[in-house]
Design a protein around this motif. Structure first.
Motif, PDB file in Angstrom:
ATOM      1  N   ILE A  23       0.257   6.987   5.645  1.00 29.31           N
ATOM      2  CA  ILE A  23       1.257   6.721   4.606  1.00 29.31           C
ATOM      3  C   ILE A  23       1.475   8.003   3.810  1.00 29.31           C
ATOM      4  N   GLY A  24       2.704   8.521   3.845  1.00 23.85           N
ATOM      5  CA  GLY A  24       3.034   9.742   3.131  1.00 23.85           C
ATOM      6  C   GLY A  24       3.762   9.469   1.833  1.00 23.85           C
ATOM      7  N   ALA A  25       4.144  10.549   1.158  1.00 26.03           N
ATOM      8  CA  ALA A  25       4.863  10.436  -0.107  1.00 26.03           C
ATOM      9  C   ALA A  25       6.159   9.658   0.096  1.00 26.03           C
ATOM     10  N   GLY A  26       6.408   8.692  -0.763  1.00 29.36           N
ATOM     11  CA  GLY A  26       7.614   7.892  -0.697  1.00 29.36           C
ATOM     12  C   GLY A  26       7.594   6.806   0.368  1.00 29.36           C
ATOM     13  N   LEU A  28       0.865  -1.178   0.000  1.00 30.84           N
ATOM     14  CA  LEU A  28       0.000   0.000   0.000  1.00 30.84           C
ATOM     15  C   LEU A  28       0.899   1.224   0.000  1.00 30.84           C
ATOM     16  N   THR A  29       0.651   2.156  -0.929  1.00 31.18           N
ATOM     17  CA  THR A  29       1.413   3.398  -0.993  1.00 31.18           C
ATOM     18  C   THR A  29       0.544   4.596  -0.645  1.00 31.18           C
ATOM     19  N   ALA A  30      -0.685   4.334  -0.236  1.00 32.17           N
ATOM     20  CA  ALA A  30      -1.621   5.358   0.242  1.00 32.17           C
ATOM     21  C   ALA A  30      -2.490   4.694   1.304  1.00 32.17           C
ATOM     22  N   ILE A  73       7.521  -1.702   6.913  1.00 35.90           N
ATOM     23  CA  ILE A  73       7.275  -0.277   6.760  1.00 35.90           C
ATOM     24  C   ILE A  73       8.456   0.363   6.064  1.00 35.90           C
ATOM     25  N   THR A  74       8.169   1.164   5.053  1.00 39.24           N
ATOM     26  CA  THR A  74       9.174   2.010   4.427  1.00 39.24           C
ATOM     27  C   THR A  74       8.745   3.440   4.709  1.00 39.24           C
ATOM     28  N   GLY A  75       9.537   4.151   5.480  1.00 44.18           N
ATOM     29  CA  GLY A  75       9.163   5.491   5.930  1.00 44.18           C
ATOM     30  C   GLY A  75       8.913   5.454   7.423  1.00 44.18           C
TER      31      GLY A  75
END
Length: 104
Positions: free
Chosen positions: A91-94, A18-20, A40-42
């Motif tokens: 979830i934010g940008a990137g 999921l990117t959003a 989690i990335t970010g």
């Protein structure tokens, strides 16, 4: 449906990232023990592991706040359910959230 195989490696489902903010698709399960693995990335992403008896009405199993990138596992025993999913917010940008579940 996952959870019917005696070989645990066949009782694992990994959802697309999921990117959003949103929820993963529901997965039908035949089990009472669950391991959710969150990657989690970010940071600052909140994840709610959810279950359902009918695939329509969802209840929260547990909520986890992830403040940094990384991978952690969450274990739930004696939780009979017919469907599972994960919902993520913040979830934010990137950033992204990837989840897998193993059942038995």
């Amino acid at each position: 449906m996952i959870g019917l195989n005696a070989d645990n490696k066949n009782n694992i489902h990994q959802w697309d990232a999921l990117t959003a903010d949103g929820s993963t698709p529901a997965v039908e399960v035949n089990a009472t023990n669950f391991t959710f693995v969150d990657t989690i990335t970010g940071g600052n992403i909140t994840v709610i592991h959810q279950g359902s008896l009918d695939g329509v009405n969802w209840f929260d199993i547990a909520e986890h706040a992830h403040n940094t990138s990384g991978t952690d596992a969450h274990f739930y025993a004696a939780h009979p359910m017919c469907y599972v999913r994960a919902t993520a917010s913040g979830i934010g940008a990137g950033e992204s959230f990837t989840c897998s579940v193993m059942v038995n």
